[in-house]
Scaffold this active site. Structure first.
Site, PDB file in Angstrom:
ATOM      1  N   LYS A   1      46.775   9.806  -1.438  1.00  0.00           N
ATOM      2  CA  LYS A   1      45.491   9.266  -1.907  1.00  0.00           C
ATOM      3  C   LYS A   1      45.671   8.606  -3.273  1.00  0.00           C
ATOM      4  CE  LYS A   1      40.667  10.834  -2.448  1.00  0.00           C
ATOM      5  NZ  LYS A   1      39.770  12.013  -2.372  1.00  0.00           N
TER       6      LYS A   1
ATOM      7  N   SER B   1      35.679  11.566   0.313  1.00  0.00           N
ATOM      8  CA  SER B   1      36.271  10.368  -0.242  1.00  0.00           C
ATOM      9  C   SER B   1      37.704  10.088   0.236  1.00  0.00           C
ATOM     10  CB  SER B   1      36.280  10.458  -1.771  1.00  0.00           C
ATOM     11  OG  SER B   1      37.094  11.529  -2.216  1.00  0.00           O
TER      12      SER B   1
ATOM     13  N   SER C   1      35.892  16.446   0.412  1.00  0.00           N
ATOM     14  CA  SER C   1      36.524  15.125   0.568  1.00  0.00           C
ATOM     15  C   SER C   1      37.750  15.091   1.458  1.00  0.00           C
ATOM     16  CB  SER C   1      36.888  14.552  -0.804  1.00  0.00           C
ATOM     17  OG  SER C   1      35.723  14.193  -1.491  1.00  0.00           O
TER      18      SER C   1
END
Lengths: 484, 106
Positions: A80, A155, A179
Site C-alpha cells: 500500500k 482504504s 481498511s
C-alpha cells in the site's frame, strides 16, 4: 497472467518454482503483465517492474543450486502506498506527496524483503487512508475486479483489487478503521488486522497512531500466517510493538470453541443475504461442536462510529500537521495575493489547501474542532470515555467466549459515485469494523458467500494478542467451506 | 457551525479555504457533528460486580499504556541529513529553503 498458471498460495507458488514449472523471473514478469492488463482497475499508483525482476533473478539463482525455498522467497507482493520502501515513491494517495521518494524502508517491508519477498509496486488508496471506497485518491479511483462499476472498498482498495485480480500474490494494507477488512469483503479475499502492537509501524505514514496497524490481504489464511511470522515482532524502531513474536497455531478444537454472536450486529440495516451467509457459517461451526452464545456489545456499533469519528480526526489533524511543504512533497510559495500576508504561513496555507483532498480536509477540520478549547471535553474526552467503555465491554465478553463473529459490512460493494453526497453515509460503512481498532484486538474478514452476486465477508475477532486463534479458526472454517 | 467558524478552524488547521469550499465543508461538518453528537455521556452501571469492574479497568489501563507509552531514544536507526534534505521540495546545499518567517509588511 493469461499465459501462466494461477497461484493461490505461497506454498503452491514455491512448489511450482522449486519444481521448475516456472522461473521466478517468468512469474514476476507475468504479474507485471497482469498489472498492465488490468490497468483500468487503477489498483497500483506505481509499479517497480525492473526492481522486482532483478530480485526474482536472485531467487532463480538459488533454485538453480537446488536450495530449498523458504520464508517469502518467490512471493510477489503489493505494498500500500502509505508504507515506505526506500527509493520508491510514497504518495499516500495524495497530491501533497506526489513527488516524494522514501528515504528508508518500513520495518514490515524490510523484514519481508529480507525473507525473499518481491515488491512489485505500490497500491492505490484513499488519501492518507481516509475513506471506505478507494475513490478519494489523487491518482484516480480504484475499480472492483468483481464488478468494475462498483468500489473495491477502502482504504486498502488497491491492495484488495490487486490480490483479487492476480496482480500480486498478496499485498500489505493498513487498517485504521476497517481498511483491510472492508475491501477484502467487497473483493472476495481475506483481509486481516493484527492486534495493536504486533507489527511495527515504523515507516508507515500513519494518520491515526492509536488505531492504525499494518495488515495483510491474501487469497488464503495460511499466507497471512506466513507473512505474519516474518513481519511481526519486536522492533527497536517502534516502541509500541510489545507483543511476543507471532506464531501460528495448529487447528483449534472446534468442539471446545466458544463463539459470541453480538445481537447489535444483526439488526435492521444489515443486508438479508449477508445475514444469512454469516448465520450459515455460524451453523457450520455449531455442527462441529462449537458453543454459540448470543452476547450484547452495546458500545460496538453506532456508538463506536461516533467515537471513532472523534478520535480518528483528532489524531489525523495532529499527525498531518507535518505536511506543510517544508520537509516533503510539493510546496506552493504564494505571492501575497491570498490575503494572509506574504510569509511562510501563506506557504503553509496554500500548500495544504492545494495538496490535501476534500476528505482529508474534512477530517483535519473536524479534528481541529474537537480538540479546540471549549470543545475538547464535549467531544474528545467523551469519546475517550466511550472507547474505554467499549474495551471494558469486550473484555467482559471475552471472559465468556473465545472469538466473536460478525458481518464485515452491512451491504456488499456499492456503485462508484454513490454515497458521495453525504460523508456520514460513507462513514457508516465502517460500522462493524471500527470497534476492533478502538479496542486494538485482532480481526479478520473472510469470504463467506454472495449477496446480489457480489462477495461478502464475515469477521472473526479475538482477544487482544490472541491473533493465532483468530487465524486458526478462519483457516479451519475456510477448509470446511471448501469441503476439505 | 457557520461558514466563518469553518474558515477560522481552517486557519487554525493551516488550510486556506475558498468561499465555495468553506460553504460545502460547513454543510458536511454539521452533518458529521450531528453524527458524533449521538454519543451519549458514558456511565458505568452501579450494579456491576466490583471484581469484574476492576478486571475490566485493568484491561483499559493496559490498552491505554500500549498507546501512550514514552518513546525511547534509539541510536540504531541511521538516516543521513543529506537524505532528509534531499526530500525537501526546496533546498540549497546543506540548507532547506523556506519563505521568510516574518512578513515585515503584514
Amino acid at each position: 497472467m493469461s499465459n501462466h498458471p494461477r497461484f493461490n498460495s505461497i506454498r503452491q507458488t514455491q512448489e511450482a518454482l522449486q519444481n521448475k514449472q516456472i522461473s521466478c523471473e517468468e512469474l514476476t514478469r507475468a504479474y507485471v503483465q497482469s498489472i498492465d492488463e488490468h490497468n483500468d482497475l487503477n489498483a497500483f499508483i506505481s509499479v517497480c517492474g525492473e526492481r522486482a525482476i532483478a530480485k526474482a533473478k536472485e531467487t532463480d539463482s538459488k533454485i538453480v543450486h537446488d536450495d530449498a525455498l523458504s520464508g517469502m522467497e518467490g512471493v510477489v507482493l503489493g505494498v500500500k502506498d502509505n508504507i515506505l520502501v526506500k527509493g520508491l515513491g510514497c504518495t499516500a494517495g495524495s497530491k501533497i506527496l506526489a513527488s516524494y521518494t522514501a528515504s528508508y524502508t518500513a520495518t514490515a517491508v524490510n523484514r519481508l524483503e529480507e525473507a525473499g519477498a518481491i515488491v512489485i509496486g505500490k497500491t492505490n488508496l484513499d488519501q492518507f487512508g481516509m475513506g471506505s471506497s478507494s475513490q478519494f485518491s489523487y491518482f484516480g479511483g480504484v475499480k472492483n475486479p468483481v464488478d468494475p462499476e462498483r468500489v473495491p472498498g477502502g482504504s486498502s482498495g488497491g491492495s484488495a483489487a490487486a490480490v483479487k485480480a492476480d496482480m500480486c500474490l498478496a499485498a500489505l494494507g493498513t487498517d485504521m478503521g476497517g481498511s483491510c477488512r472492508q475491501p477484502a469483503s467487497f473483493c472476495g479475499v481475506f483481509g486481516y488486522k493484527p492486534s495493536y502492537g504486533l507489527v511495527s509501524r515504523h515507516g508507515l505514514l500513519s494518520s491515526g497512531p492509536s488505531l492504525d496497524q499494518v495488515g495483510v490481504l491474501a487469497h488464503c489464511v495460511e499466507d497471512i500466517e506466513v507473512i505474519m511470522g516474518v513481519m511481526a515482532g519486536q522492533d527497536g524502531l517502534d516502541a509500541n510493538v510489545r507483543l511476543p513474536q507471532f506464531r501460528s497455531r495448529k487447528d483449534v478444537p472446534l468442539n471446545a470453541l466458544r463463539i459470541g454472536v453480538p445481537e447489535e450486529f444483526f439488526t435492521d440495516g444489515l443486508d438479508d443475504e449477508i445475514k444469512k451467509a454469516v448465520h450459515d457459517q455460524i451453523t457450520m461451526l455449531k455442527k462441529q461442536g462449537a458453543t454459540i452464545t448470543n452476547i450484547t456489545l452495546p458500545h460496538a456499533t453506532k456508538e463506536a462510529i461516533a467515537t471513532y469519528y472523534i478520535i480518528m480526526p483528532a489524531e489525523c489533524s495532529s499527525n498531518l500537521a507535518r505536511f506543510d511543504g517544508v520537509r516533503y512533497g510539493t510546496r506552493i510559495e504564494g505571492d501575497g495575493s491570498a490575503g494572509v500576508g506574504s510569509d511562510v504561513i501563506e506557504s503553509y496555507l496554500l500548500t495544504r489547501e492545494d495538496g490535501f483532498g476534500a476528505e482529508v480536509k474534512r477530517r483535519i477540520l473536524l479534528g481541529t474542532f474537537v480538540l479546540s478549547a471549549g470543545y475538547a471535553d464535549r467531544y474528545y474526552v467523551r469519546a475517550q470515555q466511550a472507547r474505554n467503555m467499549l474495551r471494558e465491554g469486550l473484555a467482559k465478553a471475552f471472559r465468556e467466549v473465545d472469538i466473536i463473529i460478525t458481518p464485515t459490512t452491512p451491504n456488499p460493494a456499492f456503485p462508484i459515485g454513490s454515497k458521495t453526497d453525504d460523508p456520514t453515509t460513507m462513514y457508516l460503512e465502517d460500522i462493524y469494523t471500527v470497534s476492533a481498532n478502538l479496542a486494538g484486538i485482532p480481526a479478520i474478514s473472510m469470504p463467506c458467500g454472495l449477496s446480489q452476486g457480489l462477495p461478502v465477508g464475515m469477521q472473526i475477532w479475538g482477544r487482544y494478542g490472541d491473533d493465532a486463534t483468530v487465524l486458526a479458526v478462519a483457516r479451519q472454517l475456510d477448509a470446511l467451506n471448501k469441503g476439505q | 457551525m457557520e461558514i466563518n467558524d469553518v474558515k477560522h478552524i481552517g486557519l487554525l488547521a493551516r488550510l486556506k479555504l475558498s468561499d465555495a469550499e468553506a460553504s460545502a465543508l460547513t454543510i458536511d461538518l454539521n452533518k458529521i457533528v450531528a453524527l458524533v453528537e449521538t454519543l451519549p455521556a458514558t456511565r458505568r452501571s452501579s450494579d456491576d460486580d466490583e471484581e469484574e469492574k476492576n478486571e475490566e479497568e485493568d484491561v483499559v489501563e493496559e490498552s491505554n499504556e500500549r498507546i501512550t507509552r514514552g518513546d525511547e531514544t534509539r541510536q540504531d536507526f541511521r538516516i543521513t541529513s543529506d537524505e532528509l534534505i534531499a526530500a525537501s521540495p526546496d533546498h540549497n546545499g546543506r540548507f532547506i529553503r523556506v519563505k521568510k518567517i516574518i512578513d515585515k509588511d503584514a
